[in-house]
Design a protein around this motif. Structure first.
Motif, PDB file in Angstrom:
ATOM      1  N   ILE A 332       0.872  -1.126   0.051  1.00  0.00           N
ATOM      2  CA  ILE A 332       0.119  -0.081  -0.015  1.00  0.00           C
ATOM      3  C   ILE A 332       0.718   1.388  -0.450  1.00  0.00           C
ATOM      4  CG2 ILE A 332      -1.777   1.354   1.057  1.00  0.00           C
ATOM      5  CD1 ILE A 332      -2.967  -1.324   2.402  1.00  0.00           C
ATOM      6  N   THR A 333       0.514   2.238  -1.166  1.00  0.00           N
ATOM      7  CA  THR A 333       1.305   3.540  -1.086  1.00  0.00           C
ATOM      8  C   THR A 333       0.216   4.570  -1.414  1.00  0.00           C
ATOM      9  OG1 THR A 333       2.055   3.032  -3.273  1.00  0.00           O
ATOM     10  CG2 THR A 333       3.558   2.460  -1.968  1.00  0.00           C
ATOM     11  N   GLU A 334       0.879   5.774  -1.155  1.00  0.00           N
ATOM     12  CA  GLU A 334       0.473   6.953  -1.460  1.00  0.00           C
ATOM     13  C   GLU A 334       0.049   7.020  -2.535  1.00  0.00           C
ATOM     14  OE1 GLU A 334       2.339   9.978  -0.453  1.00  0.00           O
ATOM     15  OE2 GLU A 334       2.364   9.140   1.784  1.00  0.00           O
ATOM     16  N   THR A 335       0.508   6.097  -4.021  1.00  0.00           N
ATOM     17  CA  THR A 335       0.383   6.227  -5.794  1.00  0.00           C
ATOM     18  C   THR A 335      -0.419   5.154  -5.957  1.00  0.00           C
ATOM     19  OG1 THR A 335       2.327   5.244  -5.725  1.00  0.00           O
ATOM     20  CG2 THR A 335       2.901   7.851  -5.820  1.00  0.00           C
ATOM     21  N   GLY A 336      -0.604   4.303  -5.358  1.00  0.00           N
ATOM     22  CA  GLY A 336      -1.718   3.341  -5.671  1.00  0.00           C
ATOM     23  C   GLY A 336      -1.130   2.000  -5.324  1.00  0.00           C
ATOM     24  N   ILE A 337      -2.388   0.534  -4.815  1.00  0.00           N
ATOM     25  CA  ILE A 337      -1.914  -0.984  -4.585  1.00  0.00           C
ATOM     26  C   ILE A 337      -0.454  -1.369  -4.981  1.00  0.00           C
ATOM     27  CG2 ILE A 337      -2.899  -2.422  -3.797  1.00  0.00           C
ATOM     28  CD1 ILE A 337      -2.929  -0.391  -2.371  1.00  0.00           C
ATOM     29  N   LEU A 338       0.341  -2.294  -5.010  1.00  0.00           N
ATOM     30  CA  LEU A 338       0.890  -2.658  -5.540  1.00  0.00           C
ATOM     31  C   LEU A 338       1.002  -4.522  -5.187  1.00  0.00           C
ATOM     32  CD1 LEU A 338       4.632  -1.431  -4.538  1.00  0.00           C
ATOM     33  CD2 LEU A 338       3.145  -0.340  -6.375  1.00  0.00           C
ATOM     34  N   GLY A 339       0.331  -4.739  -6.324  1.00  0.00           N
ATOM     35  CA  GLY A 339       0.146  -5.995  -6.403  1.00  0.00           C
ATOM     36  C   GLY A 339      -1.464  -6.635  -6.552  1.00  0.00           C
ATOM     37  N   SER A 340      -1.622  -7.936  -5.736  1.00  0.00           N
ATOM     38  CA  SER A 340      -3.483  -7.712  -5.673  1.00  0.00           C
ATOM     39  C   SER A 340      -3.609  -8.610  -4.682  1.00  0.00           C
ATOM     40  CB  SER A 340      -3.762  -9.475  -6.912  1.00  0.00           C
ATOM     41  OG  SER A 340      -3.086 -10.384  -6.649  1.00  0.00           O
ATOM     42  N   VAL A 341      -5.047  -8.176  -4.526  1.00  0.00           N
ATOM     43  CA  VAL A 341      -5.938  -8.490  -3.032  1.00  0.00           C
ATOM     44  C   VAL A 341      -6.292  -9.958  -2.587  1.00  0.00           C
ATOM     45  CG1 VAL A 341      -7.489  -8.136  -1.451  1.00  0.00           C
ATOM     46  CG2 VAL A 341      -6.138  -5.652  -2.898  1.00  0.00           C
ATOM     47  N   ARG A 342      -5.694 -10.634  -1.136  1.00  0.00           N
ATOM     48  CA  ARG A 342      -6.016 -11.944  -1.214  1.00  0.00           C
ATOM     49  C   ARG A 342      -7.453 -11.909  -0.876  1.00  0.00           C
ATOM     50  NH1 ARG A 342      -7.330 -14.394   3.100  1.00  0.00           N
ATOM     51  NH2 ARG A 342      -6.766 -16.579   4.089  1.00  0.00           N
ATOM     52  N   SER A 343      -7.301 -13.803  -2.009  1.00  0.00           N
ATOM     53  CA  SER A 343      -9.158 -13.838  -2.578  1.00  0.00           C
ATOM     54  C   SER A 343      -9.048 -14.103  -1.119  1.00  0.00           C
ATOM     55  CB  SER A 343      -9.082 -14.573  -3.580  1.00  0.00           C
ATOM     56  OG  SER A 343      -8.750 -15.536  -3.578  1.00  0.00           O
ATOM     57  N   PRO A 344     -10.709 -14.021  -0.422  1.00  0.00           N
ATOM     58  CA  PRO A 344     -10.572 -15.347   0.938  1.00  0.00           C
ATOM     59  C   PRO A 344     -10.783 -17.566   0.473  1.00  0.00           C
ATOM     60  CG  PRO A 344     -13.286 -13.981  -0.251  1.00  0.00           C
ATOM     61  CD  PRO A 344     -12.211 -13.847  -1.008  1.00  0.00           C
ATOM     62  N   CYS A 345     -10.373 -17.643  -0.362  1.00  0.00           N
ATOM     63  CA  CYS A 345     -10.514 -18.895  -0.359  1.00  0.00           C
ATOM     64  C   CYS A 345      -8.615 -18.651  -0.314  1.00  0.00           C
ATOM     65  CB  CYS A 345     -10.358 -19.892  -1.372  1.00  0.00           C
ATOM     66  SG  CYS A 345     -10.165 -19.004  -2.957  1.00  0.00           S
ATOM     67  N   SER A 346      -7.367 -17.835  -0.359  1.00  0.00           N
ATOM     68  CA  SER A 346      -6.357 -18.133  -0.620  1.00  0.00           C
ATOM     69  C   SER A 346      -5.573 -18.911   0.878  1.00  0.00           C
ATOM     70  CB  SER A 346      -5.897 -16.475  -0.814  1.00  0.00           C
ATOM     71  OG  SER A 346      -4.451 -17.196  -0.730  1.00  0.00           O
ATOM     72  N   ASP A 347      -4.592 -19.748   0.611  1.00  0.00           N
ATOM     73  CA  ASP A 347      -3.555 -20.238   1.552  1.00  0.00           C
ATOM     74  C   ASP A 347      -3.381 -19.180   1.765  1.00  0.00           C
ATOM     75  OD1 ASP A 347      -4.255 -23.175  -0.316  1.00  0.00           O
ATOM     76  OD2 ASP A 347      -5.446 -22.544   1.261  1.00  0.00           O
ATOM     77  N   THR A 348      -2.464 -18.540   1.272  1.00  0.00           N
ATOM     78  CA  THR A 348      -1.351 -17.018   1.911  1.00  0.00           C
ATOM     79  C   THR A 348      -1.603 -15.970   2.983  1.00  0.00           C
ATOM     80  OG1 THR A 348       0.041 -18.102   0.490  1.00  0.00           O
ATOM     81  CG2 THR A 348       1.203 -16.097   1.113  1.00  0.00           C
ATOM     82  N   PRO A 349      -2.398 -15.644   3.820  1.00  0.00           N
ATOM     83  CA  PRO A 349      -2.322 -15.254   4.574  1.00  0.00           C
ATOM     84  C   PRO A 349      -1.471 -14.172   4.001  1.00  0.00           C
ATOM     85  CG  PRO A 349      -1.970 -16.310   5.991  1.00  0.00           C
ATOM     86  CD  PRO A 349      -1.339 -16.495   4.625  1.00  0.00           C
ATOM     87  N   THR A 350      -1.875 -12.305   4.555  1.00  0.00           N
ATOM     88  CA  THR A 350      -1.095 -11.312   4.373  1.00  0.00           C
ATOM     89  C   THR A 350      -1.606 -10.568   5.649  1.00  0.00           C
ATOM     90  OG1 THR A 350      -3.187  -9.838   4.444  1.00  0.00           O
ATOM     91  CG2 THR A 350      -2.294 -10.678   2.438  1.00  0.00           C
TER      92      THR A 350
END
Length: 610
Positions: A332-350
């Motif tokens: 998360i930056t002031e200029t935008g979002i880097l990468g994709s948002v985790r989906s509910p079924c994803s195995d990799t938590p943030t």
């Protein structure tokens, strides 16, 4: 160097003045200079304000409005959402659909008044019976990172109202003289938040001595300038105080702190979707932090509300703000979002996955509170609608438990928040919350409910024992409440349900009562105000053991209390209940306690007569 070694490392915070013999922080002069610079800037701004129109030139309450006033009022009245009625640098204030826009001119005047600065004094506190500590300089960078790591690994995953990359910039900027206070232009924001994060980290690491309090007081030197503003940082500052209070046995009321943060969030419109109210021009980082700050304040308020049996700070129906993105801070930056948002079924938590899942539970608690425990809602546990509401809430709870995000295994977790046990304990606590009203009317519920609540109470006592006994963790009023309520629920189920009594062995019952007693004993050793809870539970547990032994005389063989000891403890029950009430007791504890004491005292009086 290992964290545990650093945790006990002495910090040379004070030096002795050769003239006065008083002990002062090493950076005492620099701290005073920084405060003087801030005060001079405040005086300069105040002088500019005073040089504006005099009071005689300003319209009073009886002054007829001018044409410009009418136009302004009309314009304000058409803006149902966000109103820009603030001082320079502040965020617009939200006024909901029930507000009366004919008073827009009055609101305009009121909202431009300076914020009260009494809050700083209200949050400063000292442990009972301890000498007054003094502020201290920030520890060296290596140890400071150990403290901040403890915070971001154990607190931030549940309460992510800060942005870790931004904090790390502050931390590094204050670590080196060339990039320190001078380079920051006496900016109080980094100084406050770094000191507060270190203070909470020191509490987590159980640092010896007064280091947490000293860092806390150092943060207070810079708090006034931040708390006097109506913006995101002032809300984050209040939430930092809540984090400190959350880890302390004493301190500012968590309910009051969360209420302050929540009301200020509502004032700024954070409870509404930024897509509809003023979010189009806000950068991505600030937008996410606004959502995080609001939902953290709501979550803390919800827990305090449910615990204390008070009204929610804001009903769920008034909220349409989205949850924060399930994405790592670094993306998360002031200029935008880097990468994709985790989906509910994803195995990799943030580092946001846990917080979002906790917020789902808090929203469930809010619905339980509104439909099952609100003083304005008529409740009849025999009503089919009540049963259907409980069933729906239970299904939602099961869905929540089934969708827990993967939890990394950490052998050195300093907080129960970072463990799977936290989810299991909150599930059991929610089970008791869901059926507690019905427990008070045993004639109208099935035995399976008592059995389920007894199991939930057993799981809480066992889970907290595994997490707390023999480990360097802090005990708080919230912990005391959960453990004591679980113990009372277990005793209540034993006294009320024959099915629960029949299904227990002596060893199992004794184990549960021992777990709860041990926790309360340790709590009382570290916090004297927990002693009445310990004494009362021990007495009720012994009385329950006697009752269970008498009912299962053929299966159980155990000793009972001598009659003289029973009479002595019976005489203390009333006093212990009064002491608990003085410390703070919720409606949930009060109801169960009344039932148990009512069962306990008559039996003891019969014992004396025999």
């Amino acid at each position: 160097m290992a964290p545990h070694a650093l945790a006990h490392r002495p910090i040379g915070c004070l030096i002795e003045d050769p003239v006065t013999r008083k002990h002062q922080p090493r950076n005492y002069v620099e701290t005073l200079e920084a405060r003087i610079a801030l005060l001079e800037e405040q005086l300069r701004i105040a002088d500019l304000d005073d040089s504006g129109p005099s009071s005689e030139d300003q319209p009073g309450p009886d002054t007829a409005p001018s044409k410009d006033d009418d136009d302004s009022a009309s314009e304000l009245s058409t803006r149902v959402g966000m109103l820009g009625l603030t001082m320079d640098g502040e965020e617009p204030h939200y006024l909901g659909s029930s507000s009366i826009f004919s008073f827009s001119r009055i609101l305009h005047s009121s909202l431009r008044r300076p914020v009260s600065r009494d809050f700083v004094g209200a949050v400063a506190f000292l442990e009972e019976g301890t000498p007054i500590p003094s502020p201290c300089p920030l520890p060296d960078y290596e140890f400071g990172v150990t403290l901040s790591n403890a915070y971001f690994e154990n607190i931030h995953p549940q309460y992510p109202f800060l942005h870790e990359p931004t904090f790390r910039q502050w931390e590094e900027g204050l670590a080196w003289p060339s990039q320190g206070i001078d380079a920051l232009g006496f900016n109080p924001v980094p100084l406050f938040f770094v000191n507060m994060v270190y203070a909470v980290g020191a509490l987590l690491l159980s640092c010896a001595g007064s280091l947490p309090q000293q860092l806390y007081l150092s943060a207070n030197l810079y708090a006034e300038e931040i708390l006097s503003r109506d913006n995101l940082q002032s809300i984050q500052a209040i939430l930092m105080y809540a984090m400190y209070s959350l880890r302390s046995a004493t301190g500012p009321s968590l309910w009051k702190l969360s209420g302050l943060a929540l009301r200020q969030s509502i004032e700024l419109g954070y409870h509404r979707s930024p897509k509809r109210f003023g979010g189009a021009t806000i950068d991505c980082l600030r937008l996410e932090l606004r959502k995080r700050a609001f939902w953290c304040a709501f979550g803390i308020d919800c827990v305090a509300t449910v615990t204390l049996g008070r009204p929610l700070g804001i009903p769920l129906r008034e909220i349409d703000a989205e949850f924060p993105m399930d994405i790592n801070d670094s993306c998360i930056t002031e200029t935008g979002i880097l990468g994709s948002v985790r989906s509910p079924c994803s195995d990799t938590p943030t580092n946001m996955s846990t917080a979002i899942h906790v917020l789902r539970l808090r929203c469930l608690w809010a619905r339980m509170h509104g439909s099952l425990y609100s003083d304005t809602v008529s409740r009849n546990t025999d009503d089919p609608e009540y049963a259907m509401a409980v069933k729906d809430l239970r299904n939602e709870l099961e869905d929540w438990l089934a969708s827990i995000p993967p939890i990394p295994t950490r052998a050195n977790a300093l907080s129960i928040f970072a463990t799977r046990d936290w989810y299991d304990l909150n599930y059991s606590e929610t089970i008791i919350m869901l059926y507690r009203s019905a427990l008070m009317k045993p004639q109208s519920i099935e035995d399976c409910i008592f059995e389920e609540c007894a199991r939930a109470a057993e799981n809480i006592c066992r889970g907290y024992r595994s997490q707390y006994i023999g480990k360097p963790v802090n005990y708080t009023w919230g912990t005391l409440h959960v453990i004591f309520l679980a113990g009372l629920t277990y005793l209540h189920c034993l006294w009320t349900s024959s099915a629960v009594r029949r299904g227990l062995s002596y060893d199992k019952m004794s184990s549960v009562l021992t777990d709860c007693t041990m926790l309360l004993v340790v709590l009382a050793e570290r916090w004297k105000r927990a002693a009445p809870y310990r004494d009362l539970f021990e007495t009720l547990a012994k009385r329950t053991t006697k009752m269970m032994t008498a009912e299962n005389r053929e299966q159980w063989i155990t000793s009972t209390l001598p009659s003289d000891q029973a009479r002595t403890e019976s005489g203390n029950v009333t006093r212990w209940v009064a002491d608990i009430t003085d410390t703070g007791i919720s409606d949930g504890i009060g109801g169960l306690l009344s039932e148990l004491v009512a069962d306990f005292l008559p039996h003891e009086q019969e014992t004396e007569e025999v």
